[in-house]
Motif scaffolding. Structure first.
Motif, PDB file in Angstrom:
ATOM      1  N   ALA A  99       0.824  -1.221   0.000  1.00 49.65           N
ATOM      2  CA  ALA A  99       0.000   0.000   0.000  1.00 49.65           C
ATOM      3  C   ALA A  99       0.860   1.274   0.000  1.00 49.65           C
ATOM      4  CB  ALA A  99      -0.914  -0.004   1.226  1.00 49.65           C
ATOM      5  N   ASP A 100       2.146   1.151   0.248  1.00 49.92           N
ATOM      6  CA  ASP A 100       3.064   2.296   0.296  1.00 49.92           C
ATOM      7  C   ASP A 100       3.348   2.764  -1.143  1.00 49.92           C
ATOM      8  OD1 ASP A 100       5.244   4.024   0.568  1.00 49.92           O
ATOM      9  OD2 ASP A 100       6.155   2.848   2.178  1.00 49.92           O
ATOM     10  N   THR A 101       3.124   4.051  -1.419  1.00 53.18           N
ATOM     11  CA  THR A 101       3.283   4.525  -2.807  1.00 53.18           C
ATOM     12  C   THR A 101       4.669   5.118  -3.082  1.00 53.18           C
ATOM     13  OG1 THR A 101       2.289   6.596  -2.095  1.00 53.18           O
ATOM     14  CG2 THR A 101       0.821   5.015  -3.202  1.00 53.18           C
ATOM     15  N   ARG A 102       5.554   5.155  -2.069  1.00 58.97           N
ATOM     16  CA  ARG A 102       6.884   5.732  -2.308  1.00 58.97           C
ATOM     17  C   ARG A 102       7.663   4.878  -3.315  1.00 58.97           C
ATOM     18  NH1 ARG A 102       8.599   6.448   3.916  1.00 58.97           N
ATOM     19  NH2 ARG A 102       7.224   4.637   4.045  1.00 58.97           N
ATOM     20  N   PRO A 103       8.208   5.492  -4.373  1.00 59.71           N
ATOM     21  CA  PRO A 103       8.865   4.686  -5.417  1.00 59.71           C
ATOM     22  C   PRO A 103      10.153   4.007  -4.943  1.00 59.71           C
ATOM     23  CG  PRO A 103       9.091   7.052  -5.883  1.00 59.71           C
ATOM     24  CD  PRO A 103       8.204   6.932  -4.694  1.00 59.71           C
ATOM     25  N   ASP A 104      10.799   4.560  -3.895  1.00 58.48           N
ATOM     26  CA  ASP A 104      12.074   3.986  -3.464  1.00 58.48           C
ATOM     27  C   ASP A 104      11.935   3.093  -2.227  1.00 58.48           C
ATOM     28  OD1 ASP A 104      11.426   5.965  -1.719  1.00 58.48           O
ATOM     29  OD2 ASP A 104      13.436   6.854  -1.609  1.00 58.48           O
ATOM     30  N   LYS A 105      10.696   2.627  -1.945  1.00 54.80           N
ATOM     31  CA  LYS A 105      10.491   1.742  -0.782  1.00 54.80           C
ATOM     32  C   LYS A 105      11.268   0.431  -0.998  1.00 54.80           C
ATOM     33  CE  LYS A 105       6.345  -0.234  -2.872  1.00 54.80           C
ATOM     34  NZ  LYS A 105       4.920  -0.519  -2.808  1.00 54.80           N
ATOM     35  N   MET A 106      11.659  -0.173   0.118  1.00 51.74           N
ATOM     36  CA  MET A 106      12.399  -1.453   0.034  1.00 51.74           C
ATOM     37  C   MET A 106      11.828  -2.434   1.044  1.00 51.74           C
ATOM     38  SD  MET A 106      16.340  -0.327   0.015  1.00 51.74           S
ATOM     39  CE  MET A 106      16.904  -1.996  -0.004  1.00 51.74           C
ATOM     40  N   ASN A 107      11.587  -3.672   0.626  1.00 51.76           N
ATOM     41  CA  ASN A 107      11.073  -4.683   1.555  1.00 51.76           C
ATOM     42  C   ASN A 107      12.167  -5.695   1.884  1.00 51.76           C
ATOM     43  OD1 ASN A 107       9.634  -6.370   3.122  1.00 51.76           O
ATOM     44  ND2 ASN A 107       8.089  -6.921   1.574  1.00 51.76           N
ATOM     45  N   LEU A 108      12.702  -5.608   3.096  1.00 50.46           N
ATOM     46  CA  LEU A 108      13.724  -6.568   3.525  1.00 50.46           C
ATOM     47  C   LEU A 108      13.110  -7.626   4.438  1.00 50.46           C
ATOM     48  CD1 LEU A 108      16.675  -4.095   4.279  1.00 50.46           C
ATOM     49  CD2 LEU A 108      16.170  -5.337   2.173  1.00 50.46           C
ATOM     50  N   GLY A 109      11.770  -7.682   4.455  1.00 48.84           N
ATOM     51  CA  GLY A 109      11.102  -8.596   5.383  1.00 48.84           C
ATOM     52  C   GLY A 109      10.629  -9.898   4.755  1.00 48.84           C
ATOM     53  N   VAL A 110      10.758 -10.043   3.442  1.00 46.12           N
ATOM     54  CA  VAL A 110      10.214 -11.256   2.810  1.00 46.12           C
ATOM     55  C   VAL A 110      11.092 -12.480   3.091  1.00 46.12           C
ATOM     56  CG1 VAL A 110       8.922 -10.138   0.964  1.00 46.12           C
ATOM     57  CG2 VAL A 110      11.347 -10.679   0.633  1.00 46.12           C
ATOM     58  N   GLY A 111      10.493 -13.658   2.989  1.00 44.38           N
ATOM     59  CA  GLY A 111      11.219 -14.879   3.354  1.00 44.38           C
ATOM     60  C   GLY A 111      11.639 -15.725   2.168  1.00 44.38           C
ATOM     61  N   VAL A 112      11.799 -15.106   0.999  1.00 40.84           N
ATOM     62  CA  VAL A 112      12.225 -15.901  -0.162  1.00 40.84           C
ATOM     63  C   VAL A 112      13.516 -15.315  -0.737  1.00 40.84           C
ATOM     64  CG1 VAL A 112       9.896 -16.650  -0.780  1.00 40.84           C
ATOM     65  CG2 VAL A 112      10.803 -14.570  -1.803  1.00 40.84           C
ATOM     66  N   TYR A 113      14.272 -16.157  -1.424  1.00 38.01           N
ATOM     67  CA  TYR A 113      15.516 -15.695  -2.056  1.00 38.01           C
ATOM     68  C   TYR A 113      15.178 -14.800  -3.248  1.00 38.01           C
ATOM     69  CZ  TYR A 113      19.855 -15.531  -4.595  1.00 38.01           C
ATOM     70  OH  TYR A 113      20.962 -15.065  -5.243  1.00 38.01           O
ATOM     71  N   MET A 114      15.939 -13.734  -3.410  1.00 38.28           N
ATOM     72  CA  MET A 114      15.774 -12.872  -4.592  1.00 38.28           C
ATOM     73  C   MET A 114      17.130 -12.628  -5.237  1.00 38.28           C
ATOM     74  SD  MET A 114      12.876 -10.205  -3.344  1.00 38.28           S
ATOM     75  CE  MET A 114      13.390 -10.202  -1.678  1.00 38.28           C
ATOM     76  N   ASN A 115      17.133 -12.520  -6.552  1.00 31.87           N
ATOM     77  CA  ASN A 115      18.402 -12.269  -7.256  1.00 31.87           C
ATOM     78  C   ASN A 115      18.721 -10.767  -7.271  1.00 31.87           C
ATOM     79  OD1 ASN A 115      16.840 -11.111  -9.241  1.00 31.87           O
ATOM     80  ND2 ASN A 115      17.115 -12.767 -10.729  1.00 31.87           N
ATOM     81  N   GLU A 116      19.756 -10.398  -8.015  1.00 30.13           N
ATOM     82  CA  GLU A 116      20.213  -8.997  -7.995  1.00 30.13           C
ATOM     83  C   GLU A 116      19.168  -8.047  -8.569  1.00 30.13           C
ATOM     84  OE1 GLU A 116      21.746 -11.554  -9.373  1.00 30.13           O
ATOM     85  OE2 GLU A 116      21.349 -11.215 -11.499  1.00 30.13           O
ATOM     86  N   LYS A 117      18.155  -8.593  -9.278  1.00 23.17           N
ATOM     87  CA  LYS A 117      17.097  -7.709  -9.798  1.00 23.17           C
ATOM     88  C   LYS A 117      15.882  -7.709  -8.867  1.00 23.17           C
ATOM     89  CE  LYS A 117      18.218  -8.502 -14.624  1.00 23.17           C
ATOM     90  NZ  LYS A 117      18.038  -9.643 -15.519  1.00 23.17           N
ATOM     91  N   GLY A 118      16.005  -8.394  -7.738  1.00 21.93           N
ATOM     92  CA  GLY A 118      14.880  -8.451  -6.806  1.00 21.93           C
ATOM     93  C   GLY A 118      13.825  -9.461  -7.233  1.00 21.93           C
ATOM     94  N   GLU A 119      14.212 -10.414  -8.097  1.00 19.54           N
ATOM     95  CA  GLU A 119      13.232 -11.404  -8.594  1.00 19.54           C
ATOM     96  C   GLU A 119      13.482 -12.775  -7.972  1.00 19.54           C
ATOM     97  OE1 GLU A 119      13.213  -9.523 -13.119  1.00 19.54           O
ATOM     98  OE2 GLU A 119      14.565 -11.171 -12.595  1.00 19.54           O
ATOM     99  N   THR A 120      12.393 -13.509  -7.768  1.00 17.36           N
ATOM    100  CA  THR A 120      12.519 -14.897  -7.308  1.00 17.36           C
ATOM    101  C   THR A 120      12.264 -15.782  -8.530  1.00 17.36           C
ATOM    102  OG1 THR A 120      11.758 -14.242  -5.133  1.00 17.36           O
ATOM    103  CG2 THR A 120      11.683 -16.597  -5.632  1.00 17.36           C
ATOM    104  N   ILE A 121      13.337 -16.093  -9.208  1.00 18.69           N
ATOM    105  CA  ILE A 121      13.200 -16.791 -10.497  1.00 18.69           C
ATOM    106  C   ILE A 121      13.147 -18.315 -10.304  1.00 18.69           C
ATOM    107  CG2 ILE A 121      14.341 -14.999 -11.895  1.00 18.69           C
ATOM    108  CD1 ILE A 121      16.798 -17.160 -11.654  1.00 18.69           C
ATOM    109  N   ILE A 122      12.769 -19.015 -11.354  1.00 16.49           N
ATOM    110  CA  ILE A 122      12.789 -20.492 -11.324  1.00 16.49           C
ATOM    111  C   ILE A 122      14.185 -20.937 -11.774  1.00 16.49           C
ATOM    112  CG2 ILE A 122      11.734 -22.607 -12.223  1.00 16.49           C
ATOM    113  CD1 ILE A 122       9.220 -20.923 -12.860  1.00 16.49           C
ATOM    114  N   LEU A 123      14.808 -21.827 -11.008  1.00 14.91           N
ATOM    115  CA  LEU A 123      16.153 -22.289 -11.357  1.00 14.91           C
ATOM    116  C   LEU A 123      16.125 -23.019 -12.707  1.00 14.91           C
ATOM    117  CD1 LEU A 123      17.443 -23.722  -7.934  1.00 14.91           C
ATOM    118  CD2 LEU A 123      17.738 -21.413  -8.864  1.00 14.91           C
TER     119      LEU A 123
END
Ligand SMILES: Cc1ncc(COP(=O)(O)O)c(C=O)c1O
Length: 393
Positions: free
Chosen positions: A22-46
């Motif tokens: 719900a936060d509209t700030r464009p530079d918000k960052m979520n460090l609370g998620v419990g999944v691995y993300m790559n350098e683009k912030g994506e959780t891709i399929i291996l």
């Protein structure tokens, strides 16, 4: 009737995600998620998973039930990955489960059948979901000390002292490598001591392992579980493939019982099958078949291991960069623990008020206990994250 229900307490992680979305700030960052993300912030399929899925689609001929213990080839693969040759094959018996969480549920019901008046000890802190997954109509959940908030490291003296006071009727839930939400892990020497205490006291070790390969490598990360498996007569292990194969939504896990001999391991297994019949009946097939295909094929196994090393290397490198930046900006060593912690998570040692200020004033989101997902960082954001944390602390 439904109006008689009370509203359950919202899950902290999911509630945080809703506020973040719900936060509209464009530079918000979520460090609370419990999944691995790559350098683009994506959780891709291996790639290894994609390739195994293609083979599976080609080869599968039926969608009939897989049976109560699941895919035996998958269970064997998990046994090899987790235990190596640390324990005689006939003493280990596993059933496929719906993720690590499903395995925890099956095994907690098994402990209640075996030791209905047992106390189940979890680390302080542990994952909030442990309480729900380990609770049965009989279970009393207690804590053993684990984390020293002053140094952000394991308070092993306090942990070992507490474990020595337990009884042979107790169950002790231990975090496999990288599993503790604090990021602080037991050293090999500390695992040796835990194994010695377990033998001496006779409590039942119950290991939850979901991040094998995220710390120092697939083999190195199995040290603790293998040490205990080769030391005690009986133990339980809940394994998850969600993180190290990146197949979160496919719900792939395994519940293992190690018995003192083949007959007792088989009896435990028959009970686990009977328990899962009463919860979800048969496990799902797709993800478990994918893991089996990867493990059984040398080329795909190598590809998966390389991909796992790449994820692990990225997290270690982010840890070093974050610790370096803290040192540079603060001129002190307070955040050096980030370098020593392993896996996806680290508790940053902030108060709830500081976490809220970080969110409100800087658009950086983390769980209230200040746990961050290191894989949620992007290198270019590290200076801003450090500056914001130092500004609130
Ligand atoms: C306490 C605990 N153990 C293990 C897991 C393993 O994850 P999964 O159930 O997705 O396999 C989770 C995930 O939520 C968890 O909360």
């Amino acid at each position: 009737m439904f109006e008689k229900l009370s509203s359950p307490k919202p899950d902290a992680i999911l509630a945080l995600l809703a506020t973040y979305n719900a936060d509209t700030r464009p530079d918000k960052m979520n460090l609370g998620v419990g999944v691995y993300m790559n350098e683009k912030g994506e959780t891709i399929i291996l790639d290894s998973v994609k390739k195994a899925e293609a083979r599976l689609l080609e080869a599968e001929t039926t969608k009939t039930y897989v049976g109560l213990s699941g895919d035996k080839g998958y269970n064997q693969a998990m046994q090899e990955i987790v235990f190596g040759d640390s324990v005689a094959n006939e003493r280990v018996n596993g059933v496929q489960a719906t993720g690590g969480s499903g395995a925890l549920r099956v095994l907690s019901k098994l402990t209640a059948r075996m030791r209905p008046d047992a106390k189940v000890y979890v680390s302080d802190p542990t994952w909030p979901n442990h309480y729900a997954l380990l609770q049965t109509e009989h279970t009393e959940i207690e804590h053993y000390p684990y984390f020293d908030a002053a140094t952000c490291s394991v308070d092993f003296a306090a942990m070992a002292a507490k474990l020595r006071t337990l009884t042979a009727n107790d169950v002790v839930v231990l975090h496999g490598c990288c599993h503790n939400p604090t990021g602080a892990n037991l050293s090999n020497e500390q695992w040796d001591e835990v194994a010695e205490i377990a033998v001496e006291v006779g409590f039942l070790p119950f290991i939850d392992i979901a991040y094998q390969g995220f710390g120092d490598g697939l083999e190195a990360d199995a040290y603790g579980v293998r040490k205990l498996a080769s030391s005690v007569d009986e133990m339980l292990v809940a394994v998850s493939c969600s993180k190290n194969f990146g197949i979160y939504r496919d719900r792939v896990g395994c519940a293992f019982a190690i018995g003192k001999d083949q007959a007792s391991a088989e009896l435990a297994n028959a009970n686990m099958q009977n328990i899962s019949r009463g919860i979800y009946s048969m496990p799902p097939d797709h993800g478990a078949s994918v893991v089996r295909i990867i493990w059984d094929n040398p080329e795909l196994r190598q590809l998966w291991q390389d991909e796992l090393v790449a994820m692990c290397t990225r997290m270690t490198s982010l840890r070093n960069k974050l610790a370096d930046e803290f040192k540079r900006q603060s001129g002190g060593d307070k955040f050096e623990f980030i370098r020593i912690h392993r896996g996806m998570f680290s508790l940053m040692g902030l108060s709830v008020e500081q976490v809220i200020e970080l969110r409100d004033a800087h658009g950086i989101y983390m769980i209230e206990d200040s746990r961050v997902n290191i894989a949620g960082l992007q290198e270019e954001n590290i200076p801003r994250v450090v500056k914001s944390i130092l500004a609130v602390s």
